[in-house]
Motif scaffolding. Sequence first.
Motif, short mmCIF file in Angstrom:
data_model
loop_
_atom_site.label_atom_id
_atom_site.label_comp_id
_atom_site.label_asym_id
_atom_site.label_seq_id
_atom_site.Cartn_x
_atom_site.Cartn_y
_atom_site.Cartn_z
N LYS A 165 -5.99 0.11 -39.91
CA LYS A 165 -7.20 -1.44 -41.08
C LYS A 165 -8.35 -1.19 -40.46
CE LYS A 165 -7.83 -4.67 -44.54
NZ LYS A 165 -6.93 -5.87 -44.80
N ASP A 166 -9.15 -1.08 -41.12
CA ASP A 166 -10.98 -1.23 -40.49
C ASP A 166 -11.49 -0.32 -40.13
OD1 ASP A 166 -11.50 -3.42 -42.16
OD2 ASP A 166 -10.23 -4.56 -40.97
N ASP A 167 -10.45 0.78 -39.10
CA ASP A 167 -10.68 1.52 -38.55
C ASP A 167 -11.74 2.53 -38.51
OD1 ASP A 167 -8.92 1.04 -36.28
OD2 ASP A 167 -7.64 2.80 -36.63
N GLU A 168 -12.65 3.42 -38.31
CA GLU A 168 -13.80 3.91 -38.38
C GLU A 168 -13.63 5.37 -38.57
OE1 GLU A 168 -17.02 2.91 -35.87
OE2 GLU A 168 -17.86 1.26 -37.26
N GLU B 12 -18.76 9.28 -40.47
CA GLU B 12 -19.89 9.07 -39.87
C GLU B 12 -21.10 9.84 -41.15
OE1 GLU B 12 -21.85 10.29 -36.18
OE2 GLU B 12 -21.03 9.25 -35.35
N THR C 26 -21.36 3.90 -41.60
CA THR C 26 -19.57 5.02 -41.13
C THR C 26 -18.95 4.45 -42.05
OG1 THR C 26 -20.09 2.02 -40.29
CG2 THR C 26 -19.96 4.65 -38.58
N VAL D 46 -15.17 2.59 -43.10
CA VAL D 46 -14.23 2.33 -42.79
C VAL D 46 -12.92 2.35 -43.70
CG1 VAL D 46 -13.56 0.16 -42.44
CG2 VAL D 46 -15.80 0.88 -41.92
N GLU E 21 -10.33 0.72 -45.31
CA GLU E 21 -9.27 -0.31 -45.97
C GLU E 21 -7.74 -0.62 -45.99
OE1 GLU E 21 -10.38 0.45 -50.64
OE2 GLU E 21 -11.81 1.69 -50.01
N LYS F 21 -24.26 0.83 -37.06
CA LYS F 21 -23.98 -0.94 -38.45
C LYS F 21 -25.14 -0.73 -38.94
CE LYS F 21 -19.81 -0.78 -36.14
NZ LYS F 21 -18.52 -0.64 -37.14
#
Length: 425
Positions: free
Chosen positions: A32-35, A38, A47, A49, A51, A320
């Motif tokens: 979870k929250d890994d990129e 792009e 990016t 992410v 969920e 970001k």
Amino acid sequence: MIIEVKVPTPGESITEVELGKWLVEDGSVVDKDDEIAEIESDKATLTLVAEEAGKVSFKAEEGDTIEVGAVACTIDTSEKPEESSKKEPDSDKTEKDESPKKEKQEDKKDEAKPKESKSETKQSSEDQSHVKTTSVAKKMMEENNLSLDDVLNGLKRISKKEVEAVMELPAEDDHASPKKKFSREEERSKMSSLRRKLSERLVAVKNDTAMLTTFNEVDMSRIMELRKKHQNRFIEKHGFKLGFMGFFTKAAAAAMNFHPSVNSMIDGKEIVSPQFVDVGIAVQTPKGLMVPIIRNTESKSVPEIEKDLRDLAEKARNKKISVEELTGGTFTITNGGTFGSLLSTPIINPPQSAILGMHNIVERPVAINGKVEIRPMMYVALSYDHRIIDGKDSVGFLVRLKELIENPERLLNDGANPEELLLNL
């Protein structure tokens, strides 16, 4: 459960984006929250992410144009990244229970065959002699009592990134390089939407404005002495180094008190003159040039400007930064001196009417009170739209900027001369 990862909205005016690059492999399991990708718009690179944790399944390819709100990929949450590793503690526990018996048996074997163990160690070291290890890695291995075998065995798999990293390594032998000395080969790569939009805007500026550039030079002695004298205390108090950009940004905002047309812009048949100074600072990123905006520089101190610039530049380089942080500036500063540029004519960033160009600091002989002295000098350039800014204001703005940089104490009085204020002149 299947979760759809949709393309977020980069901004109100943006309806479609380009899938620039997948950061994971199709079918890989992510946390979870890994990129995972792009996304490139005509203003910024963002990016996607994850969920939730799970297995990723691509619904688009790199380079595809996708509408905002469309599904870029799905995540199967039934497959968790930790499932395989969860079984490891049980096996480790059984190994620990059996370890005393094994150690005794291995000790007996080692005592019986001491020569074999030495030969095996020698053979393994010879097999690993081709493995390149940096000095930092060696130090970490020594501190944690790890051998090269431990590190190599700890690598679970080789991914696309590792293969690409090896392919990009320079060849040790020139004869082994696939490129010949007199090669006629060509490489073609697709322009990103950000660079395409940038090129369109640059051409439009040339066609739609009456752009001129005026130059001056600044003696950087006072600023450099001030930085050298107070740098250590500045770092202790604020946590980062003091640069030149904070002084130039503050000086530009102060100079606009005397030449407000430099901070103005044309809107149809009207001239808009903001009562605030939002300065865009050009920042070079891996994806190209971006210009994050520092708001209300006329009301901020030099340390506050430096901190805002540091935070925004880091966001831009790490992809970001938001579209809101890249839009709405009234003036722009670009520093070609960081790349060694001695002199240039920067291009206006519309709808703004002016841009300041900073350049490399070079020690040159200059005349000071009738004597020749060596001083650190910088050429500065102001490109401006002659439709709204007259030559008198453009030249006067640069002269005022020069005075403020060479006498930085005037920045405490919004650019006014302390002696004139004392005498009410």
